[in-house]
Design an enzyme around this catalytic site. Structure first.
Site, PDB file in Angstrom:
ATOM      1  N   TYR B  33       0.936  -1.149   0.436  1.00  0.00           N
ATOM      2  CA  TYR B  33       0.269  -0.223   0.360  1.00  0.00           C
ATOM      3  C   TYR B  33       0.494   1.175   0.642  1.00  0.00           C
ATOM      4  CZ  TYR B  33      -3.187   3.834   1.944  1.00  0.00           C
ATOM      5  OH  TYR B  33      -3.829   4.534   2.460  1.00  0.00           O
ATOM      6  N   ASN B  35       0.655   5.233  -0.404  1.00  0.00           N
ATOM      7  CA  ASN B  35       0.374   6.792  -0.676  1.00  0.00           C
ATOM      8  C   ASN B  35       1.685   7.449  -1.123  1.00  0.00           C
ATOM      9  OD1 ASN B  35      -2.194   7.600  -0.195  1.00  0.00           O
ATOM     10  ND2 ASN B  35      -1.861   7.602   2.471  1.00  0.00           N
ATOM     11  N   ARG B  77     -10.732   9.469  -8.481  1.00  0.00           N
ATOM     12  CA  ARG B  77     -11.760  10.153  -7.415  1.00  0.00           C
ATOM     13  C   ARG B  77     -11.594  10.820  -6.881  1.00  0.00           C
ATOM     14  NH1 ARG B  77      -8.423   5.298  -4.983  1.00  0.00           N
ATOM     15  NH2 ARG B  77      -8.837   6.818  -3.098  1.00  0.00           N
ATOM     16  N   ASP B  79     -12.357  12.244  -3.003  1.00  0.00           N
ATOM     17  CA  ASP B  79     -12.091  11.352  -1.444  1.00  0.00           C
ATOM     18  C   ASP B  79     -12.482  12.794  -0.717  1.00  0.00           C
ATOM     19  OD1 ASP B  79     -11.987   9.286  -2.816  1.00  0.00           O
ATOM     20  OD2 ASP B  79      -8.833   9.122  -2.032  1.00  0.00           O
ATOM     21  N   ASP B 108      -1.610   5.325  -4.802  1.00  0.00           N
ATOM     22  CA  ASP B 108      -2.674   6.762  -4.652  1.00  0.00           C
ATOM     23  C   ASP B 108      -1.690   7.527  -4.835  1.00  0.00           C
ATOM     24  OD1 ASP B 108      -5.803   5.653  -4.225  1.00  0.00           O
ATOM     25  OD2 ASP B 108      -5.814   6.770  -2.445  1.00  0.00           O
TER      26      ASP B 108
END
Lengths: 130, 130
Positions: B33, B35, B77, B79, B108
């Site tokens: 993951y 960021n 997106r 968010d 992301d």
């Protein structure tokens, strides 16, 4: 006429050949171009003035992933630039909307800090398209 | 089993329902993951610890665009989060890699400045999923 994904691939290829006339020919006259951390620009002339002001000696964009949904093409890229200050390597995702073989909307998402993190130039340095 | 795009849609839906158990159940045990502006995390436990530390009162993620290429799902997106400091609205693109209905990689891309730009909370304020 190129389909939306082919149009974006041709756009990236034009960047990599540093054929900026072709880069701009693939933009619609009224393109909406938004480097998301900054103010958007409207029109091919504004995009060209902005990009021309950002001088580069070499360019190498690598597409990590690309996926298309109708007229929308989403990309995940690493954009490398060789500039007088050194080398930049910018992780970026870009959304392109394409109509009739022209890019009508282009939004790039990235950390603006990455566009200021120069590393010293490595001679040779993998600039296959220098 | 959900296909890759269905998996990502379920993930976004779980965020919007603030069903964080389900959010984490959709991650692979060894998820990578990232960021992008920050250091990557490895493993569902690390992702959960990070996300749990980021308290929210309401969540609303809107998918502007989604496109899938095999096991890769790319999203554009907005968010939105309601936090004690106020409201955040973060433009973001995210790349997801999905195997067997689980997210194995999630990257992301966004301007980290956008995650610090709080606006005052508007009561009511469109938090349909509050």
């Amino acid at each position: 006429m190129l389909d939306p994904e082919q149009t974006v691939l041709a756009f990236v290829d034009a960047w990599n050949r540093m054929d900026f006339d072709h880069v701009h020919a693939l933009m619609a006259e009224d393109i909406f171009y938004h480097n998301m951390p900054y103010a958007p620009m409207i029109g091919r002339a504004a995009a060209r003035a902005f990009l021309d002001s950002w001088s580069v000696e070499a360019v190498e964009w690598t597409i990590l992933n690309i996926a298309t949904n109708g007229t929308v093409v989403l990309t995940e890229r690493i954009d490398r630039f060789l500039r007088s200050e050194g080398e930049l390597s910018i992780p970026v995702m870009g959304a392109f909307e394409v109509e009739n073989g022209l890019i009508t909307r282009w939004r790039d998402y990235f950390d603006p800090g990455a566009s200021k993190k120069y590393t010293p130039r490595a001679e040779g340095g993998g600039w296959s398209r220098r």
